[in-house]
Design a protein around this motif. Structure first.
Motif, PDB file in Angstrom:
ATOM      1  N   SER A 144      38.559  78.772 -25.317  1.00  0.00           N
ATOM      2  CA  SER A 144      38.972  80.140 -25.616  1.00  0.00           C
ATOM      3  C   SER A 144      37.850  81.120 -25.295  1.00  0.00           C
ATOM      4  O   SER A 144      38.080  82.196 -24.726  1.00  0.00           O
ATOM      5  CB  SER A 144      39.378  80.257 -27.091  1.00  0.00           C
ATOM      6  OG  SER A 144      40.456  79.411 -27.391  1.00  0.00           O
ATOM      7  N   LEU A 145      36.627  80.745 -25.661  1.00  0.00           N
ATOM      8  CA  LEU A 145      35.481  81.604 -25.363  1.00  0.00           C
ATOM      9  C   LEU A 145      35.247  81.688 -23.863  1.00  0.00           C
ATOM     10  O   LEU A 145      34.834  82.736 -23.346  1.00  0.00           O
ATOM     11  CB  LEU A 145      34.237  81.067 -26.071  1.00  0.00           C
ATOM     12  CG  LEU A 145      32.975  81.931 -25.990  1.00  0.00           C
ATOM     13  CD1 LEU A 145      33.218  83.293 -26.636  1.00  0.00           C
ATOM     14  CD2 LEU A 145      31.800  81.225 -26.658  1.00  0.00           C
ATOM     15  N   ALA A 146      35.524  80.606 -23.161  1.00  0.00           N
ATOM     16  CA  ALA A 146      35.374  80.619 -21.701  1.00  0.00           C
ATOM     17  C   ALA A 146      36.306  81.640 -21.066  1.00  0.00           C
ATOM     18  O   ALA A 146      35.923  82.373 -20.153  1.00  0.00           O
ATOM     19  CB  ALA A 146      35.657  79.228 -21.139  1.00  0.00           C
ATOM     20  N   ILE A 147      37.547  81.692 -21.555  1.00  0.00           N
ATOM     21  CA  ILE A 147      38.517  82.635 -21.013  1.00  0.00           C
ATOM     22  C   ILE A 147      38.081  84.070 -21.268  1.00  0.00           C
ATOM     23  O   ILE A 147      38.154  84.935 -20.389  1.00  0.00           O
ATOM     24  CB  ILE A 147      39.907  82.375 -21.623  1.00  0.00           C
ATOM     25  CG1 ILE A 147      40.419  80.992 -21.211  1.00  0.00           C
ATOM     26  CG2 ILE A 147      40.899  83.443 -21.195  1.00  0.00           C
ATOM     27  CD1 ILE A 147      41.660  80.553 -21.962  1.00  0.00           C
ATOM     28  N   ALA A 148      37.587  84.331 -22.495  1.00  0.00           N
ATOM     29  CA  ALA A 148      37.249  85.700 -22.883  1.00  0.00           C
ATOM     30  C   ALA A 148      35.897  86.151 -22.361  1.00  0.00           C
ATOM     31  O   ALA A 148      35.696  87.341 -22.085  1.00  0.00           O
ATOM     32  CB  ALA A 148      37.287  85.822 -24.405  1.00  0.00           C
ATOM     33  N   LEU A 149      34.942  85.226 -22.221  1.00  0.00           N
ATOM     34  CA  LEU A 149      33.564  85.609 -21.879  1.00  0.00           C
ATOM     35  C   LEU A 149      33.057  84.945 -20.607  1.00  0.00           C
ATOM     36  O   LEU A 149      32.519  85.616 -19.718  1.00  0.00           O
ATOM     37  CB  LEU A 149      32.636  85.251 -23.051  1.00  0.00           C
ATOM     38  CG  LEU A 149      31.148  85.573 -22.872  1.00  0.00           C
ATOM     39  CD1 LEU A 149      30.938  87.081 -22.710  1.00  0.00           C
ATOM     40  CD2 LEU A 149      30.343  85.041 -24.054  1.00  0.00           C
ATOM     41  N   GLY A 150      33.218  83.628 -20.517  1.00  0.00           N
ATOM     42  CA  GLY A 150      32.643  82.898 -19.383  1.00  0.00           C
ATOM     43  C   GLY A 150      33.213  83.317 -18.046  1.00  0.00           C
ATOM     44  O   GLY A 150      32.469  83.550 -17.086  1.00  0.00           O
ATOM     45  N   VAL A 151      34.532  83.442 -17.972  1.00  0.00           N
ATOM     46  CA  VAL A 151      35.174  83.793 -16.695  1.00  0.00           C
ATOM     47  C   VAL A 151      34.760  85.178 -16.212  1.00  0.00           C
ATOM     48  O   VAL A 151      34.336  85.333 -15.056  1.00  0.00           O
ATOM     49  CB  VAL A 151      36.709  83.667 -16.806  1.00  0.00           C
ATOM     50  CG1 VAL A 151      37.376  84.219 -15.557  1.00  0.00           C
ATOM     51  CG2 VAL A 151      37.101  82.212 -17.012  1.00  0.00           C
ATOM     52  N   PRO A 152      34.842  86.240 -17.057  1.00  0.00           N
ATOM     53  CA  PRO A 152      34.402  87.551 -16.570  1.00  0.00           C
ATOM     54  C   PRO A 152      32.944  87.574 -16.107  1.00  0.00           C
ATOM     55  O   PRO A 152      32.614  88.222 -15.109  1.00  0.00           O
ATOM     56  CB  PRO A 152      34.608  88.468 -17.782  1.00  0.00           C
ATOM     57  CG  PRO A 152      35.675  87.811 -18.579  1.00  0.00           C
ATOM     58  CD  PRO A 152      35.442  86.338 -18.402  1.00  0.00           C
ATOM     59  N   LEU A 153      32.072  86.847 -16.814  1.00  0.00           N
ATOM     60  CA  LEU A 153      30.665  86.829 -16.413  1.00  0.00           C
ATOM     61  C   LEU A 153      30.478  86.139 -15.068  1.00  0.00           C
ATOM     62  O   LEU A 153      29.701  86.609 -14.222  1.00  0.00           O
ATOM     63  CB  LEU A 153      29.839  86.120 -17.489  1.00  0.00           C
ATOM     64  CG  LEU A 153      29.609  86.895 -18.797  1.00  0.00           C
ATOM     65  CD1 LEU A 153      28.844  86.035 -19.791  1.00  0.00           C
ATOM     66  CD2 LEU A 153      28.860  88.198 -18.526  1.00  0.00           C
ATOM     67  N   MET A 154      31.186  85.031 -14.846  1.00  0.00           N
ATOM     68  CA  MET A 154      31.041  84.321 -13.581  1.00  0.00           C
ATOM     69  C   MET A 154      31.693  85.081 -12.426  1.00  0.00           C
ATOM     70  O   MET A 154      31.212  85.030 -11.288  1.00  0.00           O
ATOM     71  CB  MET A 154      31.642  82.916 -13.693  1.00  0.00           C
ATOM     72  CG  MET A 154      30.839  81.995 -14.590  1.00  0.00           C
ATOM     73  SD  MET A 154      29.103  81.861 -14.068  1.00  0.00           S
ATOM     74  CE  MET A 154      28.345  81.314 -15.599  1.00  0.00           C
ATOM     75  N   VAL A 155      32.759  85.818 -12.720  1.00  0.00           N
ATOM     76  CA  VAL A 155      33.367  86.666 -11.687  1.00  0.00           C
ATOM     77  C   VAL A 155      32.397  87.775 -11.308  1.00  0.00           C
ATOM     78  O   VAL A 155      32.227  88.105 -10.122  1.00  0.00           O
ATOM     79  CB  VAL A 155      34.708  87.241 -12.178  1.00  0.00           C
ATOM     80  CG1 VAL A 155      35.234  88.285 -11.202  1.00  0.00           C
ATOM     81  CG2 VAL A 155      35.727  86.121 -12.343  1.00  0.00           C
ATOM     82  N   LEU A 156      31.738  88.369 -12.300  1.00  0.00           N
ATOM     83  CA  LEU A 156      30.742  89.414 -12.034  1.00  0.00           C
ATOM     84  C   LEU A 156      29.574  88.846 -11.229  1.00  0.00           C
ATOM     85  O   LEU A 156      29.116  89.469 -10.261  1.00  0.00           O
ATOM     86  CB  LEU A 156      30.236  89.993 -13.355  1.00  0.00           C
ATOM     87  CG  LEU A 156      29.159  91.082 -13.258  1.00  0.00           C
ATOM     88  CD1 LEU A 156      29.680  92.286 -12.485  1.00  0.00           C
ATOM     89  CD2 LEU A 156      28.694  91.493 -14.653  1.00  0.00           C
TER      90      LEU A 156
END
Length: 389
Positions: A144-156
């Motif tokens: 859940s944290l990956a969806i909310a935080l990890g993915v946007p950071l890695m996309v950036l």
């Protein structure tokens, strides 16, 4: 273990580090597809096979590999599967061809399919029965944290330093998971008894269980029909690309994380059938809204951006709000001892649905528009609702 034994938070957090890394990689690939396609001179539809390959390897490989390794010591199994996942990310970081990327994603899908059920099994064994639910929620919360935080950071990161940097970032997370589990996690004995294939597949002899799993496949197919090509949709509909896609993914991710917890609470209050039907109906409407917006119908251009954001939030909230209720429904359909078996089948159905959805989205996109992809997703959810009624 004493019923009031405190929750072993550090070992559970170490396991959650692994689920965070796997969840980040699994969901970040969709927003990176356009950049990867341009770099490798492929179409987004061809690059969508990276999603299909990963989810297919997970869905088919997880039950087979889990059964084959049931008698192995679980700490070593977790470390080995995370090491293979790390290797796959390193290969992606260095890959210069589509074929190498696809092979790496197949490898990572198999490794993730082995890590996740074993991490949940270890989490369950570390906690007392009274605290087992919280232990499982803590480890699952990594995704859940990956969806909310990890993915946007890695996309950036991918937008600033190239898509390969995103895989390097997940490789760093995998190293952290390996080091923390190696340091904090004690050896874990294998399962005392490993069910055979006949026992594992026994729930499929019950008609209501089969229908429920069909609902899971259709729900998952609709979700990944759209998610795989979300970045392509955003660029076609709003002109959004690069780092800006991360903000849209964050909106979806925060809503998805909230949906997991709200769906669980609603299930306890209202019951599984009502919650899952409401979620499927809401999800279908969210996709229908995205289809209309993608076709330029029903709303003035200045309002299109907030309307897309609202549809994304509704999508995230309902798509994962469905999941706790569906698990509760499946558990209610079988005897208590068969619950782990039917949940394992549900996980496989989910990833096979993800694979089918990414393939469906690619087929629609190759013959039409991104609005058609959203419409296909809505139709999948409509079919899921029809079966669930």
């Amino acid at each position: 273990m004493h019923p009031d034994a405190p929750l072993p938070r550090w070992p559970l957090l170490m396991l959650a580090t692994g689920t965070f890394a796997i969840g980040t990689e699994g969901f970040m690939i969709a927003p990176l597809l356009p950049a990867m396609a341009g770099s490798l001179h492929r179409t987004p539809v061809e690059m969508g096979l990276l999603v299909t390959g990963f989810t297919l390897a997970y869905g088919l490989g997880s039950p087979v590999l889990t059964a084959a390794s049931a008698r192995l010591e679980r700490r070593r199994l977790l470390l080995a599967s995370m090491a293979v996942f790390l290797l796959g990310n390193l290969i992606c970081t260095l890959a210069d061809s589509f074929a190498v990327l696809l092979l790496a994603r197949l490898l990572m899908g198999a490794a993730a399919g082995l890590y996740m059920p074993n991490a949940m099994a270890v989490a369950s064994s570390l906690a007392s029965p009274a605290r087992r639910g919280r232990a499982l929620a803590l480890v699952a919360g990594g995704q859940s944290l990956a969806i909310a935080l990890g993915v946007p950071l890695m996309v950036l990161l991918g937008a600033r330093a190239g898509w390969r940097a995103s895989f390097a970032g997940v490789a760093a997370l995998s190293v952290l998971a390996l080091l923390s589990m190696g340091h904090r996690l004690a050896p874990q004995p294998p399962a005392r008894t490993a069910p055979g294939w006949a026992e594992r597949l026994a729930p499929l002899r019950q008609g209501p269980v089969v229908l429920a799993l069909v609902v899971t496949v259709l729900w998952a197919a609709g979700a990944y029909t759209m998610l795989t090509y979300l970045a392509v949709y955003l660029e076609a509909t709003l002109g959004v690309h690069g780092a800006a896609v991360g903000a849209f993914m964050a909106t979806w991710g925060v809503a998805a994380a909230a949906g997991v917890f709200l769906g669980g609470a609603a299930n306890d209050r209202l019951g599984a059938p009502r919650v899952l039907r409401t979620a499927l109906a809401g999800l279908g409407l969210a996709f229908l809204g995205l289809a209309l917006l993608g076709a330029g119908m029903g709303i003035a251009p200045p309002l299109r951006l907030p309307a897309v954001l609202l549809s994304l939030a509704a999508w995230g909230l309902t798509v994962w709000g469905f999941f706790p209720a569906q698990q509760a429904r499946l558990i209610a359909l079988v005897a208590g001892e068969a619950a782990p078996l039917v949940l394992s089948l549900n996980a496989s159905a989910m990833y096979l649905g993800f694979a089918a959805g990414s393939a469906l989205g690619g087929a629609v996109l190759s013959r039409g528009s991104t609005a058609g992809v959203a419409l296909a997703a809505a139709l999948c959810e409509g079919l899921a609702l029809a079966v669930a009624l």
